[in-house]
Design an enzyme around this catalytic site. Sequence first.
Site, PDB file in Angstrom:
ATOM      1  N   CYS A 135       0.839  -1.209   0.000  1.00 57.83           N
ATOM      2  CA  CYS A 135       0.000   0.000   0.000  1.00 57.83           C
ATOM      3  C   CYS A 135       0.869   1.252   0.000  1.00 57.83           C
ATOM      4  O   CYS A 135       0.372   2.357  -0.186  1.00 57.83           O
ATOM      5  CB  CYS A 135      -0.940   0.009   1.199  1.00 57.83           C
ATOM      6  SG  CYS A 135      -0.089  -0.046   2.772  1.00 57.83           S
ATOM      7  N   CYS A 191      -2.962  -2.651   8.680  1.00 57.16           N
ATOM      8  CA  CYS A 191      -2.413  -1.340   9.043  1.00 57.16           C
ATOM      9  C   CYS A 191      -1.894  -1.361  10.483  1.00 57.16           C
ATOM     10  O   CYS A 191      -0.901  -0.717  10.802  1.00 57.16           O
ATOM     11  CB  CYS A 191      -3.470  -0.256   8.893  1.00 57.16           C
ATOM     12  SG  CYS A 191      -4.407  -0.375   7.358  1.00 57.16           S
TER      13      CYS A 191
HETATM   14 FE1  FES Z   1      -1.508   0.519   4.222  1.00 56.27          FE
HETATM   15 FE2  FES Z   1      -3.315   1.184   5.915  1.00 56.27          FE
HETATM   16  S1  FES Z   1      -3.582   0.883   3.819  1.00 56.27           S
HETATM   17  S2  FES Z   1      -1.264   0.800   6.275  1.00 56.27           S
END
Ligand code: FES
Length: 145
Positions: free
Chosen positions: A33, A103
């Site tokens: 991400c 996360c």
């Molecule tokens: Fe990557 Fe939250 S989407 S840490």
Amino acid sequence: MYSEKVMDHFQNPRNVGEIENASGVGTVGNAKCGDIMRMYLDIDDNGIIQDVKFKTFGCGAAVATSSMATELVKGKSIQQALEVTNKAVMEALDGLPPVKVHCSLLAEEAIHAALWDYAEKHGIKIEGLSKPKTDISEGEEEEEY
Ligand code: FES
């Protein structure tokens, strides 16, 4: 979708910033991400975490979990800080949606990375701490959460 506590810590994150000459600094990211978290610890001679600050370049859940993680480790011993797992952080936030569970791993790993750095700088070994990954998505199975 998010609990009130998550929203609160996202909108008013605690302990944001840096510590100059920190006892330990840890940075972890998630290449999937692109989020990055850095944790600074100020640890006294008795092994107590006197201060902690963080900087997160990431999603709202990453900000909220890092904020809560700093609250949970502040004033604690190194061993107690090791018990602050991502589950503990999520519980303290009254939960996270399933897609956001990863996360919270950033927060746990960033603390571990900062403790690892502290141990290396002081030439000590912290019982129960293994070398943290710098990229938590490394070697991870799809949807293993
Ligand atoms: Fe990557 Fe939250 S989407 S840490």
